[in-house]
Design an enzyme around this catalytic site. Structure first.
Site, PDB file in Angstrom:
ATOM      1  N   PHE A 171     -21.007  43.531 -98.387  1.00 31.95           N
ATOM      2  CA  PHE A 171     -22.426  43.779 -98.674  1.00 31.95           C
ATOM      3  C   PHE A 171     -22.746  43.786-100.157  1.00 31.95           C
ATOM      4  CE2 PHE A 171     -20.675  48.064 -99.108  1.00 31.95           C
ATOM      5  CZ  PHE A 171     -21.337  48.530-100.237  1.00 31.95           C
ATOM      6  N   LYS A 195     -19.793  34.320 -92.122  1.00 28.84           N
ATOM      7  CA  LYS A 195     -20.331  35.564 -91.569  1.00 28.84           C
ATOM      8  C   LYS A 195     -20.760  36.454 -92.723  1.00 28.84           C
ATOM      9  CE  LYS A 195     -18.820  39.583 -90.658  1.00 28.84           C
ATOM     10  NZ  LYS A 195     -20.051  40.395 -90.911  1.00 28.84           N
ATOM     11  N   SER A 248     -12.968  45.828 -97.782  1.00 28.03           N
ATOM     12  CA  SER A 248     -12.093  46.999 -97.850  1.00 28.03           C
ATOM     13  C   SER A 248     -10.664  46.655 -97.437  1.00 28.03           C
ATOM     14  CB  SER A 248     -12.627  48.099 -96.939  1.00 28.03           C
ATOM     15  OG  SER A 248     -12.443  47.727 -95.566  1.00 28.03           O
ATOM     16  N   CYS A 303     -16.261  45.917-106.743  1.00 30.76           N
ATOM     17  CA  CYS A 303     -14.802  46.033-106.708  1.00 30.76           C
ATOM     18  C   CYS A 303     -14.216  45.985-108.117  1.00 30.76           C
ATOM     19  CB  CYS A 303     -14.184  44.942-105.832  1.00 30.76           C
ATOM     20  SG  CYS A 303     -14.388  43.273-106.491  1.00 30.76           S
TER      21      CYS A 303
END
Length: 520
Positions: A171, A195, A248, A303
């Protein structure tokens, strides 16, 4: 058609994206067409600053996902046989369209994800740079040749596309990460099933529309939606040869295990705990601005965010200045003038960050700046967490061992550069790190001894430009080659080596039969 958008504050908080309206159910994109999903499983996308409903995202059915994969498989032979120059021209046209519609893309990101508008523009721009690199990717796809190994024996290699590939996006970068994936895959001759994150799919839908306008043939780029079940389908689909993932560790390690068990290639960028080392000789103002911006920008949902500050020796005196500068940041909705920190993506993300802050305090850290409870005027229902600073954080503290993924800076002090390097190398993650110093010798020692994939020297967020590759290491990456650059092209291609013998023999009958293994 994509179009410019009114810049008023009223329009800024409305959903203006083409092909979508408030509470609209986002369609799949299959074979170049927008295909409404028949699924009854829907999730809401809400403006993180207001909680207003933006759209609803379906959990694509197995039949819909199979149709997307089938469309990609059917489009592959013709796209593979399209000259690489023509594939590059599509990317060139795509980057023009992205530039022309950058503001609309950025506004969509701000509304769905919560970034400030300036930060959302940066999201789009860094993805655009990868598209620009894809427009000149042919040299990276060249093979090798060596002739006259023995008589008329030649050996040469080609880089050829894999087939159908897939991308699973997070996201936090709704434009940049999709643009890390499908442009490199498609320019190499592959077809793609993307996706997007179910939390903010708008930018991906817009980019797919632009790719269609740029000339990408129907079926080359397809989009499906969903969460875990969709991910598992992509991991299992036999037609898919490779999967790109950013997200993640829990999800990435699952995808890597499941997809590789099915014979697929995987590149997966995972979690991080990025440290910045501040030396006593650092340029004071430059270091302060860099650390505060990189720690709290995007509400810490990067990140590559700097989440741990390591003060060496007398540099610990800068802690108070960092807190003072962090207090000046404006926390508000992303469209508002002067916004520095927007909301977090969901209430759950905010609550998790707040829980880890409290656990850090319970473990002995000092809460020197508390951003909990911030409620900007006019956005009282938003998912806001203000800049937060924890001091005296030890390596065993939960605020240190977990990736908080929020605007939280953990601070610790050491006496020497060697201690700082040992601390960073002792952390399991290896995504990014930075050092601020005016000593070339210190910088060289740091870059050589640090066990982290991406290093900044007086640069707070060392994300490589697209002619290089994004090279996170250790627990921050699993799989084969890294994203974009030379390694990105290598990931999306397979090498075929040909050994040929074309000896010119004017006299017939000179060859001899042998059952021995050939030697040169």
């Amino acid at each position: 058609m994509l179009r410019p958008v009114a810049s008023t504050k009223l329009m800024a908080r409305l959903h203006f994206q083409s092909a979508r309206r408030a509470a609209h159910i986002v369609p799949n994109r299959i074979g170049g067409e927008l295909v409404p999903s028949k699924s009854s499983k829907l999730s809401d996308v809400r403006d993180p600053a207001t909680q207003l409903l933006v759209c609803r995202v379906p959990e694509s059915s197995d039949a819909e996902m199979a149709a997307a994969v089938r469309a990609a498989a059917e489009a592959f032979p013709a796209w593979r046989n399209t000259a690489v120059q023509a594939r590059q021209r599509v990317m060139f046209k795509l980057q023009v369209l992205i530039r022309d519609n950058m503001e609309e893309l950025a506004r969509s990101i701000t509304q769905e994800q919560g970034k400030t508008l300036a930060d959302a523009r940066g999201d789009v721009f860094r993805g655009l740079e990868v598209v620009e690199a894809a427009a000149g990717a042919a040299p990276l796809m060249m093979g090798e040749t060596l002739e006259q190994l023995s008589g008329g024996l030649d050996t040469y290699s080609f880089r050829q596309p894999l087939g159908v590939c897939a991308g699973i996006c997070p996201f936090n970068f709704p434009a940049m990460i999709p643009l890390w994936m499908f442009p490199m895959a498609c320019v190499a001759g592959n077809t793609f099933v993307l996706k997007p994150s179910e939390k903010d799919p708008g930018a991906s839908m817009m980019l797919a529309e632009m790719a269609d306008q740029a000339g990408l043939p129907k079926g080359v780029l397809n989009i499906v939606h969903g969460a875990k079940d969709t991910v598992n389908f992509l991991c299992d689909a036999p037609e898919i040869r490779a999967i790109s993932f950013v997200g993640s560790n829990v999800a990435g390690e699952h995808i890597h295990a499941r997809a590789t068990a099915n014979g697929k290639r995987v590149q997966a960028n995972l979690g991080a705990k990025n440290h910045v080392v501040i030396m006593p000789d650092a340029d004071r103002e430059a270091a302060l601005n860099a650390v505060v911006g990189a720690a709290f920008g995007a509400a810490g949902q990067r990140c590559m965010a700097l989440s741990v500050a390591v003060f060496v020796g007398e540099a610990k005196e800068l802690l108070g200045d960092i807190v003072a500068k962090a207090k000046t940041l404006k926390v508000t909705g992303g469209f508002e003038e002067g916004a520095d920190v927007g909301p977090m993506i969901t209430k759950g993300a905010k609550e998790r960050a707040e829980r880890l802050i409290q656990e850090g305090v319970n473990y002995g850290a000092e809460l020197v700046l508390d951003g909990r409870g911030v409620k900007p005027k006019g956005f009282e229902q938003g998912n806001f967490l203000g800049p937060t600073v924890l001091a005296g954080v030890t390596p065993a503290n939960p605020a240190y061992t977990n990736e908080i993924f929020g605007p939280v800076l953990c601070c610790t002090c050491v006496n020497t550069l060697d201690q700082a390097i040992a601390l960073i190398n002792g952390n399991p993650y290896g995504n990014g790190t930075a050092i601020f110093t005016q000593s070339g010798a210190v910088a060289r020692k740091f870059q050589y001894e640090i066990d982290v994939g991406q290093v900044g020297i007086n640069v707070p967020v060392p994300v490589p430009l697209p002619m290089f590759s994004f090279t996170g290491s250790r627990r921050s990456f699993v799989g084969g080659q890294h994203f974009y650059g030379k390694q990105g092209i290598a990931f999306f291609t397979q090498t075929k080596t040909v050994t040929s013998s074309w000896q010119y023999k004017p006299l017939a009958g000179t060859s001899q039969m042998t059952t021995s293994f050939p030697t040169l």
